[in-house]
Design a protein around this motif. Structure first.
Motif, mmCIF file in Angstrom:
data_model
loop_
_atom_site.group_PDB
_atom_site.id
_atom_site.type_symbol
_atom_site.label_atom_id
_atom_site.label_comp_id
_atom_site.label_asym_id
_atom_site.label_seq_id
_atom_site.Cartn_x
_atom_site.Cartn_y
_atom_site.Cartn_z
ATOM 1 N N GLN A 3 2.560 -9.823 4.230
ATOM 2 C CA GLN A 3 2.405 -8.638 4.769
ATOM 3 C C GLN A 3 3.356 -7.296 4.205
ATOM 4 O O GLN A 3 4.292 -6.471 4.872
ATOM 5 N N HIS A 63 1.684 -4.152 4.652
ATOM 6 C CA HIS A 63 1.632 -3.231 5.625
ATOM 7 C C HIS A 63 3.205 -2.941 6.588
ATOM 8 O O HIS A 63 3.634 -1.501 6.459
ATOM 9 N N GLU A 101 4.339 0.155 4.550
ATOM 10 C CA GLU A 101 4.391 1.777 4.713
ATOM 11 C C GLU A 101 4.932 1.692 6.105
ATOM 12 O O GLU A 101 4.868 3.223 6.210
#
Length: 360
Positions: free
Chosen positions: A202, A205, A208
């Motif tokens: 992850q 992700h 971001e």
């Protein structure tokens, strides 16, 4: 009897313990040395992330010259901090000191309503009666609790005394953010490599999400609150409102914690209509009314996504950040806590989704 192998293992354990102890001491001492700079570094990173889209646009306008763009953006930020932000801060400090002195001496009172309020049509008599009762009741309460508020006065004076240090931290943070702008891609790559070791699946992700949360809170919450408080402070100064700086600071604080500026603006508008002529009162009311709804207009424009962080998290971040790091913590506290909250929620959501995706 112990064998040679057992003696060697014992020596290895002792050496390992010594190394771990030295490493722990080195880490602790390093933290002690850099601890005063943690708020400065955190705020500079927040500024760099929040303003990086503006930096990229300015760099393209200047023909792909990132260093020149960084210098121009840094000078603009320094001008804002040295100019209106310092003016607002000094005015707020004076108001805090005056309030603290009144708390210490027990002279804090609520003024009685002016007599001309009774002549107002429709709401005049009712407003005068309500104000008079509130004034008497609050005055009685203040007399009872005044001795217990004296320790609060000491805390307020301490925060006011640290305002100069807070301003210096802001200036250093803005200057450091200027150095971070041109190195944005390298810093993002370093953050991606770090997260890939912590959460390999992850990492992209989470990176971001952290950037989006920083921009959402810093622009949509902190930035809008600062703009709103500066404009409110200008209106308060033009109206000659007593304690204009402190009231503007209250507007900023209430806007950050998502309560809204109406609690401050409505009493000020009433005072303006009592003290000023019709034309002046009407113009100032129009201006402050626009300031009061400014957050509802700006937030949808500057926030790239809806803010999902609960208000309680932001409130705790404001209080905890201020207590831990002074005036700088007022701004970095809610941002850091919001990022931690969003990443934790995403992490928990990922862990919950993983067992559900496994075949039964």
């Amino acid at each position: 009897m112990k064998t040679v192998r057992q003696y060697l293992l014992g020596d290895d354990v002792i050496q390992l313990a010594i190394r771990l102890g030295l490493l722990a001491f080195l880490i602790y001492w390093t933290f002690v040395l850099i601890r005063p700079f943690v708020p400065i570094l955190a705020w500079s990173i927040v500024l760099a992330v929040a303003l990086y889209p503006i930096f990229g646009l300015l760099s393209r306008i200047l023909g792909g010259r990132p260093r020149l763009a960084a210098v121009i953006l840094t000078l603009i930020n320094l001008g804002i901090v040295i100019g209106p932000a310092t003016w607002l801060g000094l005015s707020a400090v004076d108001g805090v000191r005056e309030l603290a002195e009144k708390l210490s001496t027990g002279d804090l009172t609520v003024p009685s309503p002016p007599g001309q309020i009774k002549d107002w049509p429709l709401i005049g008599p009712q407003l005068h009666e309500f104000w008079n009762q509130a004034s008497n009741n609050i005055r009685a309460v203040l007399r009872e609790v005044a001795p217990h508020l004296k320790p609060l006065a000491g805390t307020m004076l301490t925060l006011a005394g640290n305002a100069g240090v807070g301003t210096l931290k802001f200036l250093l943070s803005v200057a450091l953010a200027g150095f971070l702008f041109p190195n944005g891609p390298q810093l993002v790559a370093a953050g991606r490599r770090f997260l890939s070791r912590v959460v390999p699946e992850q990492s992209e992700h989470f990176l971001e999400l952290a950037g989006a949360t920083i921009r959402a809170v810093s622009q949509g919450v902190i930035g809008v609150a600062i703009i709103q408080s500066l404009l409110a402070g200008v209106g308060f100064k033009l109206a000659g409102v007593p304690g204009a700086g402190l009231l503007a600071f209250a507007v900023m604080l209430l806007t950050i914690v998502q309560i809204g500026a109406a609690i401050v603006l409505l009493p000020v508008i009433i005072w303006i209509w009592i003290d000023k002529d019709f034309t002046t009162a009407f113009l100032l009311t129009l201006f402050l009314g626009i300031v009061g709804v400014l957050d509802n207009v700006l937030k949808p424009l500057v926030m790239g996504r809806g803010l999902t962080t609960p208000t309680l998290v932001i409130f705790i971040g404001v209080i905890g950040g201020t207590l831990a790091h002074g005036i700088v913590g007022l701004f970095i506290g809610p941002i850091i806590l919001s990022v931690a909250w969003e990443l934790t929620v995403a992490w928990i959501g990922t862990d919950r989704a993983r067992p559900a995706s496994l075949p039964g």
